[in-house]
Design a protein around this motif. Sequence first.
Motif, mmCIF file in Angstrom:
data_model
loop_
_atom_site.group_PDB
_atom_site.id
_atom_site.type_symbol
_atom_site.label_atom_id
_atom_site.label_comp_id
_atom_site.label_asym_id
_atom_site.label_seq_id
_atom_site.Cartn_x
_atom_site.Cartn_y
_atom_site.Cartn_z
ATOM 1 N N ASP A 1 0.820 -1.201 0.000
ATOM 2 C CA ASP A 1 0.000 0.000 0.000
ATOM 3 C C ASP A 1 0.860 1.260 0.000
ATOM 4 O O ASP A 1 0.451 2.299 0.487
ATOM 5 C CB ASP A 1 -0.920 -0.015 1.226
ATOM 6 C CG ASP A 1 -2.175 0.817 1.030
ATOM 7 O OD1 ASP A 1 -2.590 1.007 -0.127
ATOM 8 O OD2 ASP A 1 -2.748 1.273 2.027
ATOM 9 N N GLY A 2 2.074 1.128 -0.500
ATOM 10 C CA GLY A 2 3.021 2.235 -0.495
ATOM 11 C C GLY A 2 4.170 1.980 0.452
ATOM 12 O O GLY A 2 4.099 1.129 1.342
ATOM 13 N N GLN A 3 5.265 2.707 0.253
ATOM 14 C CA GLN A 3 6.471 2.520 1.068
ATOM 15 C C GLN A 3 6.422 3.439 2.292
ATOM 16 O O GLN A 3 7.048 4.488 2.336
ATOM 17 C CB GLN A 3 7.721 2.762 0.229
ATOM 18 C CG GLN A 3 7.878 1.739 -0.886
ATOM 19 C CD GLN A 3 9.239 1.768 -1.523
ATOM 20 O OE1 GLN A 3 10.261 1.807 -0.835
ATOM 21 N NE2 GLN A 3 9.277 1.754 -2.843
ATOM 22 N N TRP A 4 5.695 2.990 3.301
ATOM 23 C CA TRP A 4 5.487 3.774 4.515
ATOM 24 C C TRP A 4 6.570 3.522 5.560
ATOM 25 O O TRP A 4 6.574 4.154 6.619
ATOM 26 C CB TRP A 4 4.125 3.439 5.123
ATOM 27 C CG TRP A 4 2.973 3.792 4.254
ATOM 28 C CD1 TRP A 4 2.321 2.972 3.381
ATOM 29 C CD2 TRP A 4 2.341 5.070 4.142
ATOM 30 N NE1 TRP A 4 1.309 3.656 2.747
ATOM 31 C CE2 TRP A 4 1.297 4.942 3.195
ATOM 32 C CE3 TRP A 4 2.546 6.303 4.770
ATOM 33 C CZ2 TRP A 4 0.463 6.013 2.854
ATOM 34 C CZ3 TRP A 4 1.712 7.351 4.423
ATOM 35 C CH2 TRP A 4 0.693 7.222 3.483
ATOM 36 N N GLN A 5 7.487 2.617 5.315
ATOM 37 C CA GLN A 5 8.427 2.171 6.336
ATOM 38 C C GLN A 5 9.486 3.230 6.672
ATOM 39 O O GLN A 5 9.934 3.980 5.822
ATOM 40 C CB GLN A 5 9.137 0.892 5.888
ATOM 41 C CG GLN A 5 10.082 1.034 4.710
ATOM 42 C CD GLN A 5 9.387 1.025 3.345
ATOM 43 O OE1 GLN A 5 8.185 0.841 3.247
ATOM 44 N NE2 GLN A 5 10.161 1.230 2.287
ATOM 45 N N LEU A 6 9.856 3.259 7.965
ATOM 46 C CA LEU A 6 11.011 4.050 8.401
ATOM 47 C C LEU A 6 12.295 3.255 8.238
ATOM 48 O O LEU A 6 13.370 3.829 8.055
ATOM 49 C CB LEU A 6 10.847 4.473 9.868
ATOM 50 C CG LEU A 6 9.735 5.478 10.173
ATOM 51 C CD1 LEU A 6 9.615 5.690 11.678
ATOM 52 C CD2 LEU A 6 9.983 6.800 9.465
ATOM 53 N N ASN B 1 16.670 6.729 4.870
ATOM 54 C CA ASN B 1 17.228 7.934 5.486
ATOM 55 C C ASN B 1 16.307 9.145 5.475
ATOM 56 O O ASN B 1 16.203 9.868 6.472
ATOM 57 C CB ASN B 1 18.555 8.290 4.820
ATOM 58 C CG ASN B 1 19.703 7.482 5.379
ATOM 59 O OD1 ASN B 1 19.500 6.425 5.979
ATOM 60 N ND2 ASN B 1 20.923 7.953 5.172
ATOM 61 N N GLU B 2 15.630 9.400 4.363
ATOM 62 C CA GLU B 2 14.799 10.597 4.286
ATOM 63 C C GLU B 2 13.640 10.515 5.282
ATOM 64 O O GLU B 2 13.323 11.484 5.972
ATOM 65 C CB GLU B 2 14.284 10.791 2.866
ATOM 66 C CG GLU B 2 15.393 11.113 1.873
ATOM 67 C CD GLU B 2 14.883 11.319 0.454
ATOM 68 O OE1 GLU B 2 13.775 11.890 0.289
ATOM 69 O OE2 GLU B 2 15.591 10.913 -0.487
ATOM 70 N N ALA B 3 13.009 9.339 5.364
ATOM 71 C CA ALA B 3 11.898 9.163 6.304
ATOM 72 C C ALA B 3 12.407 9.012 7.732
ATOM 73 O O ALA B 3 11.856 9.595 8.668
ATOM 74 C CB ALA B 3 11.082 7.943 5.905
ATOM 75 N N ILE C 1 20.959 17.118 3.270
ATOM 76 C CA ILE C 1 21.778 16.743 4.430
ATOM 77 C C ILE C 1 21.708 15.246 4.694
ATOM 78 O O ILE C 1 22.734 14.584 4.869
ATOM 79 C CB ILE C 1 21.321 17.528 5.675
ATOM 80 C CG1 ILE C 1 21.662 19.017 5.528
ATOM 81 C CG2 ILE C 1 21.963 16.966 6.937
ATOM 82 C CD1 ILE C 1 21.063 19.893 6.616
ATOM 83 N N VAL C 2 20.507 14.664 4.721
ATOM 84 C CA VAL C 2 20.370 13.262 5.142
ATOM 85 C C VAL C 2 20.812 12.283 4.070
ATOM 86 O O VAL C 2 21.038 11.105 4.370
ATOM 87 C CB VAL C 2 18.928 12.943 5.580
ATOM 88 C CG1 VAL C 2 18.504 13.857 6.718
ATOM 89 C CG2 VAL C 2 17.946 13.022 4.423
ATOM 90 N N THR C 3 20.904 12.724 2.822
ATOM 91 C CA THR C 3 21.332 11.821 1.756
ATOM 92 C C THR C 3 22.837 11.843 1.528
ATOM 93 O O THR C 3 23.337 11.149 0.645
ATOM 94 C CB THR C 3 20.605 12.156 0.439
ATOM 95 O OG1 THR C 3 20.781 13.544 0.132
ATOM 96 C CG2 THR C 3 19.123 11.847 0.554
ATOM 97 N N LYS C 4 23.559 12.612 2.333
ATOM 98 C CA LYS C 4 25.021 12.590 2.239
ATOM 99 C C LYS C 4 25.554 11.269 2.779
ATOM 100 O O LYS C 4 24.996 10.713 3.726
ATOM 101 C CB LYS C 4 25.619 13.749 3.040
ATOM 102 C CG LYS C 4 25.363 15.119 2.441
ATOM 103 C CD LYS C 4 25.985 16.213 3.298
ATOM 104 C CE LYS C 4 25.737 17.582 2.679
ATOM 105 N NZ LYS C 4 26.282 18.683 3.526
ATOM 106 N N PRO C 5 26.616 10.734 2.189
ATOM 107 C CA PRO C 5 27.188 9.480 2.686
ATOM 108 C C PRO C 5 27.596 9.606 4.157
ATOM 109 O O PRO C 5 28.137 10.630 4.581
ATOM 110 C CB PRO C 5 28.416 9.275 1.792
ATOM 111 C CG PRO C 5 28.129 10.057 0.559
ATOM 112 C CD PRO C 5 27.336 11.246 1.006
#
Length: 496
Positions: free
Chosen positions: A348-353, A372-374, A449-453
């Motif tokens: 039902d969609g990618q709701w996961q953390l 990471n984004e969530a 910021i959160v997508t930086k390695p």
Amino acid sequence: MKNQIFILIILTILTGCTMSKNQSSEINVDATQVIHTMKGGMGASWHALHHDLPLENEKYKFPVREIAPRGSAWGGNPPADDTSGWSQIKKHASWLGLNFIRVEIDQRMYEPERNQFDWQNDEMQALYHILDWSEENGADVFLQQMWGHVEWNAYPGVHPLLSAPKNLDDFASGIASLIEYLTKTKGYTCIKYFCMTNEPPGGPWGYWWDFGDETGSINDAWTRLKEEFDARGIAIPISGPDWTSMPPFEEEKLVFAPNLGSFDIHSYDGVTADGEATLKQWADWAHAQNKPFFMTEFGNMKLGWGTDNVGPKTFEAALSNANDVIRALRAGVDGVNRWSFTNRGDLDGQWQLIQTFDRDKKEYLDEVITENEAYYGFGIISRFLSKYSSTVSCTTNQPDSLLMSVALLSPAGELSVFILNKTEKEQTVRLNIGNFDKELNVYQVSKEIVTKPDFELNPVRSFNPSEADDIVLPAKSITTVTSYSLQNSEPGIILR
């Protein structure tokens, strides 16, 4: 002369525009002006349901929908005997500081046949994993029976997943036996609330409470369950109505209210200003009865949903969720619960953390992966929000379309200010903290910021609140200014 007047008018307009654009943003916090003290906290749905079950729709006059008939309320956790997988999941729950958790079950799990209870199957073991973590970490559990899904108590011709319980005595007795087993035999004290069904008719949309060709009222079920709880001395409050999505407050519909010890609703369109006003109506009405009010599911389906749609796990969704949390807290909501913590992500969609399931191979991962984004978009708030915190005075000179904020004081006197920059541009805000003298730390997240390695959520700087300070807010970002000093390696706050 006319030309001079015209030039003067133009200069006045241009000057006004410049002043408007350059108007300094301010947030003013007074830690001594308490507005509301929460009865819960912040968390994300963590279901115990695991098994994929055949629909057998051909057997029923009133079938279930073929696509995602149970939404995405199952399958996000590995089998209960996967000790490594569960250990990783629990560590993430601790890092996020989940302290108000909606835990989903169904009646089929524990009472597959009338008066025949199964306390040891895989799904019950998954429930014990969740309750064990909650007990050990001091998290409050909002236990939710999503549906019955038992043929033995379904209406004729109605799929048991959808059916209202035909025999309310059996329905109430089964639930009470579950609660007694969990609290008395197993000794769990973390279960604070119980809700008997998910999103029934009554609000703008409802699905799981069908009488088929017969008639009935869900109000009778709330009454019968309360009678059974009282007869057995079960003090856990029953919650409801669990309507979705952002149901308007209509007191005339709430004739069942005397049977409930708390109230809860869901939101899936993003909480607008009107939605915040609706939440406040619900909260004010509940608080007038000395009962809490919760938003036990929230998300934004306008950003995408269904099958493996990535929308729910994007940073855009994290910004929307932060908006919802801030508005809910300002409205006096006692606890908020995101959909969801674990999730297969292909239903039902990618709701996961956190990612626990390989959507292509249809198997569980050996290593749990953070989305990471969530994950960080949620954790920037959840890690620094103690349960039972109080909202305190927090005002800004900017409209909600540009800047949103809320401030909370924990039971131990720790301050957290959550700030959302909704704009596409960097903003500088003057933060004035009154009547608070502990050093404050600044944490920030944005998509970039959160997508930086190797990103870690550590403070970017600290300052003394005795002097007003300017905080630079990245575009489309969430900032937390808090007296908590947490390194990325430390767990989030449950109660402090």
